[in-house]
Scaffold this active site. Sequence first.
Site, PDB file in Angstrom:
ATOM      1  N   SER A 115       0.840  -1.200   0.000  1.00  0.00           N
ATOM      2  CA  SER A 115       0.000   0.000   0.000  1.00  0.00           C
ATOM      3  C   SER A 115       0.878   1.253   0.000  1.00  0.00           C
ATOM      4  O   SER A 115       1.680   1.437  -0.909  1.00  0.00           O
ATOM      5  CB  SER A 115      -0.956  -0.043   1.190  1.00  0.00           C
ATOM      6  OG  SER A 115      -1.931   0.966   1.094  1.00  0.00           O
ATOM      7  N   HIS A 169      -8.456   0.953  -0.687  1.00  0.00           N
ATOM      8  CA  HIS A 169      -8.294   0.058  -1.838  1.00  0.00           C
ATOM      9  C   HIS A 169      -9.627  -0.534  -2.300  1.00  0.00           C
ATOM     10  O   HIS A 169      -9.705  -1.693  -2.690  1.00  0.00           O
ATOM     11  CB  HIS A 169      -7.258  -1.033  -1.531  1.00  0.00           C
ATOM     12  CG  HIS A 169      -5.909  -0.470  -1.207  1.00  0.00           C
ATOM     13  ND1 HIS A 169      -5.143   0.173  -2.154  1.00  0.00           N
ATOM     14  CD2 HIS A 169      -5.227  -0.405  -0.041  1.00  0.00           C
ATOM     15  CE1 HIS A 169      -4.024   0.600  -1.575  1.00  0.00           C
ATOM     16  NE2 HIS A 169      -4.066   0.264  -0.297  1.00  0.00           N
TER      17      HIS A 169
END
Length: 394
Positions: free
Chosen positions: A94, A197
């Site tokens: 991430s 996400h």
Amino acid sequence: MLIITAPGQGAQTPGFLAPWLELPGVAERLGAASELAGCDLIRFGTTAGADEIKDTAVAQPLLLAAAIAVAAALPEAALSEAGAVPADAAAGHSVGELAAGVIAGVLTADDAMRLTGVRGRAMAAAAAAEPTGMTAVLGGDQDEVLAALARHGLTPANVNAAGQVVAAGTMAALEAFADSPPAGARLRPLQVAGAFHTQHMAPAVAALRDAAAGVTVADPAMTLLSNADGAAVTTGKEWLDRIVAQVAAPVRWDLCMQTMAGLGVTALIELPPAGTLTGLARRALPGVAQLAVKTPEQLGAARELIAEHCVAGQLSEPDGLGVGHLPEWRLIVAPTSGTFRSGGGGALGTVVARGGERAVTAPWPAEIIEWLAEDGDPVSEGQPLVRVQPREGA
């Protein structure tokens, strides 16, 4: 072959930066990063509580600044704008992808901090639009877990490893999911502020794309893996495009680890706040030396791993496997989960699943180097099946 990794949001813990401030230059580096990020990262990394550093707008620049500062200490020399960390590859989870980009020389530390400041604030704003969250789903049959998420309107935002999927979506949907979890699965709500996400982050994608338009990037100076599909990214432009889109797309860390295995990675170093990624690697990458760097006292051990495993630091010949090397071979992965059957019909094989058969093919003429799965093996989607060498001109 040595890879350096950087963790993502949720890895932060109160006070994790405190011991690192004793190293020369770290406080100054973090002070400069604070100005770029628009928040006091030294305070947040030393005396702030868990609730304060849970804030997305704080957590993301804090994690990035910590990773960059410690990466700079690995070679006992300052991290240059072109990237000076001795490693063969880099990957981040991430927001950790931006740290990996700096390590690989794709963008400067300053530009990464600016982008992360925008990313964190935009994702925090998107998360504030409605109550959303994330829950780790540990264990259970993966197909059943994914089917249950779909029934509840949730997204598998992180597929971290076999038996570890992170569900994301509205709090109402997560609560309904918790009331009827998949068989054999344990649920653990995560200390994050939103459904990252997923499509809930679409407004943040637009904000980050605008900010990225003014950033100059270079091609990676080492193998750089992408969260989107575990692939090695070869151009700076592709990396930046993927970084922008990834805000609203699932993180496939499982595929990153499969690529590490296919590349022949022999050692993995995780930057602070370390522990999450090495924990995942223990099961997925057996035999790979791993080090979670949590305190300055571990820098010596990190440098020993680098000296022993870093190919780029060992070879100086023009034809050696130094920094910037990408394998000439390619991996062909399973198109779906099921049972692998080799050969047949001109294809490399098939994967037999409940919904039928899916062919395993190479998109170009290629010669088989090594089978990584045998006929009859159960396989997961994205699992490497065979290593191939593209034929000349392919």
